[in-house]
Design a protein around this motif. Structure first.
Motif, mmCIF file in Angstrom:
data_model
loop_
_atom_site.group_PDB
_atom_site.id
_atom_site.type_symbol
_atom_site.label_atom_id
_atom_site.label_comp_id
_atom_site.label_asym_id
_atom_site.label_seq_id
_atom_site.Cartn_x
_atom_site.Cartn_y
_atom_site.Cartn_z
ATOM 1 N N ALA A 47 -0.966 12.887 16.217
ATOM 2 C CA ALA A 47 -1.482 11.516 16.176
ATOM 3 C C ALA A 47 -1.758 11.087 14.737
ATOM 4 C CB ALA A 47 -2.748 11.399 17.013
ATOM 5 N N ALA A 48 -2.326 11.972 13.941
ATOM 6 C CA ALA A 48 -2.618 11.658 12.539
ATOM 7 C C ALA A 48 -1.324 11.422 11.759
ATOM 8 C CB ALA A 48 -3.428 12.783 11.904
ATOM 9 N N GLU A 49 -0.314 12.251 12.004
ATOM 10 C CA GLU A 49 0.964 12.087 11.313
ATOM 11 C C GLU A 49 1.596 10.740 11.661
ATOM 12 O OE1 GLU A 49 3.271 15.477 12.496
ATOM 13 O OE2 GLU A 49 2.148 16.845 11.192
ATOM 14 N N THR A 50 1.545 10.372 12.916
ATOM 15 C CA THR A 50 2.110 9.096 13.348
ATOM 16 C C THR A 50 1.360 7.936 12.703
ATOM 17 O OG1 THR A 50 2.738 10.076 15.456
ATOM 18 C CG2 THR A 50 2.665 7.675 15.362
ATOM 19 N N THR A 51 0.047 8.000 12.714
ATOM 20 C CA THR A 51 -0.766 6.949 12.107
ATOM 21 C C THR A 51 -0.475 6.825 10.621
ATOM 22 O OG1 THR A 51 -2.502 7.331 13.729
ATOM 23 C CG2 THR A 51 -3.133 6.144 11.740
ATOM 24 N N ASN A 52 -0.411 7.956 9.924
ATOM 25 C CA ASN A 52 -0.139 7.931 8.485
ATOM 26 C C ASN A 52 1.246 7.366 8.190
ATOM 27 O OD1 ASN A 52 -2.647 8.991 7.927
ATOM 28 N ND2 ASN A 52 -1.924 11.100 7.863
ATOM 29 N N ARG A 53 2.227 7.706 9.019
ATOM 30 C CA ARG A 53 3.583 7.192 8.820
ATOM 31 C C ARG A 53 3.601 5.676 8.992
ATOM 32 N NH1 ARG A 53 6.757 7.024 12.990
ATOM 33 N NH2 ARG A 53 5.922 8.921 13.910
ATOM 34 N N ILE A 54 2.895 5.177 10.001
ATOM 35 C CA ILE A 54 2.839 3.738 10.251
ATOM 36 C C ILE A 54 2.134 3.026 9.104
ATOM 37 C CG2 ILE A 54 1.803 1.965 11.741
ATOM 38 C CD1 ILE A 54 2.372 3.885 14.100
ATOM 39 N N LYS A 55 1.009 3.586 8.636
ATOM 40 C CA LYS A 55 0.273 2.973 7.527
ATOM 41 C C LYS A 55 1.115 2.936 6.263
ATOM 42 C CE LYS A 55 -4.498 3.879 8.838
ATOM 43 N NZ LYS A 55 -5.726 4.608 8.497
ATOM 44 N N LYS A 56 1.877 3.999 6.024
ATOM 45 C CA LYS A 56 2.716 4.067 4.834
ATOM 46 C C LYS A 56 3.824 3.025 4.900
ATOM 47 C CE LYS A 56 5.090 7.438 1.950
ATOM 48 N NZ LYS A 56 5.548 8.825 1.863
ATOM 49 N N ALA A 57 4.368 2.802 6.103
ATOM 50 C CA ALA A 57 5.454 1.843 6.272
ATOM 51 C C ALA A 57 4.965 0.406 6.106
ATOM 52 C CB ALA A 57 6.091 2.013 7.636
ATOM 53 N N LYS A 58 3.736 0.155 6.479
ATOM 54 C CA LYS A 58 3.191 -1.188 6.359
ATOM 55 C C LYS A 58 2.820 -1.448 4.909
ATOM 56 C CE LYS A 58 1.079 -1.909 10.854
ATOM 57 N NZ LYS A 58 -0.177 -2.144 11.560
ATOM 58 N N LYS A 59 3.182 -2.600 4.441
ATOM 59 C CA LYS A 59 2.760 -3.011 3.109
ATOM 60 C C LYS A 59 1.750 -4.133 3.286
ATOM 61 C CE LYS A 59 7.006 -2.208 0.516
ATOM 62 N NZ LYS A 59 8.050 -2.857 -0.262
ATOM 63 N N SER A 60 0.920 -4.274 2.322
ATOM 64 C CA SER A 60 0.007 -5.403 2.385
ATOM 65 C C SER A 60 0.814 -6.667 2.112
ATOM 66 C CB SER A 60 -1.108 -5.246 1.359
ATOM 67 O OG SER A 60 -0.600 -5.452 0.054
ATOM 68 N N MET A 61 0.296 -7.789 2.546
ATOM 69 C CA MET A 61 1.003 -9.051 2.320
ATOM 70 C C MET A 61 1.186 -9.297 0.826
ATOM 71 S SD MET A 61 -0.264 -11.799 5.138
ATOM 72 C CE MET A 61 1.242 -12.681 5.462
ATOM 73 N N LYS A 62 0.209 -8.904 0.041
ATOM 74 C CA LYS A 62 0.310 -9.122 -1.400
ATOM 75 C C LYS A 62 1.462 -8.308 -1.982
ATOM 76 C CE LYS A 62 -2.261 -8.725 -5.717
ATOM 77 N NZ LYS A 62 -3.543 -8.424 -6.335
ATOM 78 N N GLU A 63 1.537 -7.019 -1.618
ATOM 79 C CA GLU A 63 2.616 -6.174 -2.121
ATOM 80 C C GLU A 63 3.971 -6.721 -1.699
ATOM 81 O OE1 GLU A 63 1.522 -2.516 -0.279
ATOM 82 O OE2 GLU A 63 0.355 -1.829 -1.981
ATOM 83 N N GLU A 64 4.063 -7.139 -0.443
ATOM 84 C CA GLU A 64 5.317 -7.664 0.097
ATOM 85 C C GLU A 64 5.723 -8.937 -0.626
ATOM 86 O OE1 GLU A 64 8.292 -7.445 3.247
ATOM 87 O OE2 GLU A 64 6.481 -6.267 3.325
ATOM 88 N N LEU A 65 4.772 -9.847 -0.824
ATOM 89 C CA LEU A 65 5.078 -11.111 -1.482
ATOM 90 C C LEU A 65 5.489 -10.884 -2.928
ATOM 91 C CD1 LEU A 65 5.231 -14.177 -1.328
ATOM 92 C CD2 LEU A 65 2.829 -14.258 -1.967
ATOM 93 N N LEU A 66 4.777 -10.013 -3.621
ATOM 94 C CA LEU A 66 5.139 -9.746 -5.015
ATOM 95 C C LEU A 66 6.529 -9.130 -5.111
ATOM 96 C CD1 LEU A 66 1.726 -8.475 -6.443
ATOM 97 C CD2 LEU A 66 2.841 -10.659 -6.879
#
Length: 164
Positions: A47-66
């Motif tokens: 469960a922790a590995e899955t959560t960490n993978r999902i968090k890593k894949a998600k970028k913040s809106m600021k990072e994405e926009l930049l």
């Protein structure tokens, strides 16, 4: 899971009642407390590995926009085409997320003259102007200072300068 759901789960597990609807999924569930320590640890690790993978894949809106604003290909598409269809096609090529499409759409609207969209893009990119206010006046009067001295004297048991 609320208290009612937990009680329903316990009743189903104990055989006091039959599961109904979505409760049927609980019948094959086994709580971590009823599993071996190794089995529970493996489930938690997965469960922790899955959560960490999902968090890593998600970028913040600021990072994405930049990243979008720095990508020349996207910038050219935004400058040429004031059309979301072209941006969607480009986003699909790059396997972009819905977040990217929202940011691209807001960028297009900002280019087209939508002031609120321009504010959104500016604020999301981290360039929001801050409202600073300075208070230069002395907010404590002589009466306030005298009151504080009296309170301090009462607390410590000492007399103030006025001798009262």
């Amino acid at each position: 899971m609320g208290a009612k759901e937990k009680q329903a789960y316990r009743d189903i597990r104990a055989g006091k009642r039959k599961p109904v609807g979505s409760e049927k999924g609980y019948t094959n569930m086994k709580p971590l407390t009823e599993r071996s320590e190794e089995e529970a640890r493996a489930i938690r690790r997965k469960a922790a590995e899955t959560t960490n993978r999902i968090k890593k894949a998600k970028k913040s809106m600021k990072e994405e926009l930049l990243a979008m604003l720095e990508d020349e290909e996207i910038a050219k598409a935004l400058a040429k085409e004031v059309d979301i269809k072209a941006i969607k096609a480009l986003a699909q090529e790059k396997s972009a997320s819905l977040q990217t499409l929202v940011l691209a759409s807001m960028s297009l609207q900002a280019i087209a003259g939508n002031v609120k969209a321009a504010d959104f893009v500016r604020d999301t990119a981290g360039y929001k102007p801050t409202d600073k206010q300075e208070i230069t006046a002395d907010i404590m009067t002589d009466a306030d200072r005298a009151l504080l001295n009296k309170v301090s004297a009462r607390i410590t048991g000492k007399r103030t300068e006025s001798g009262k």
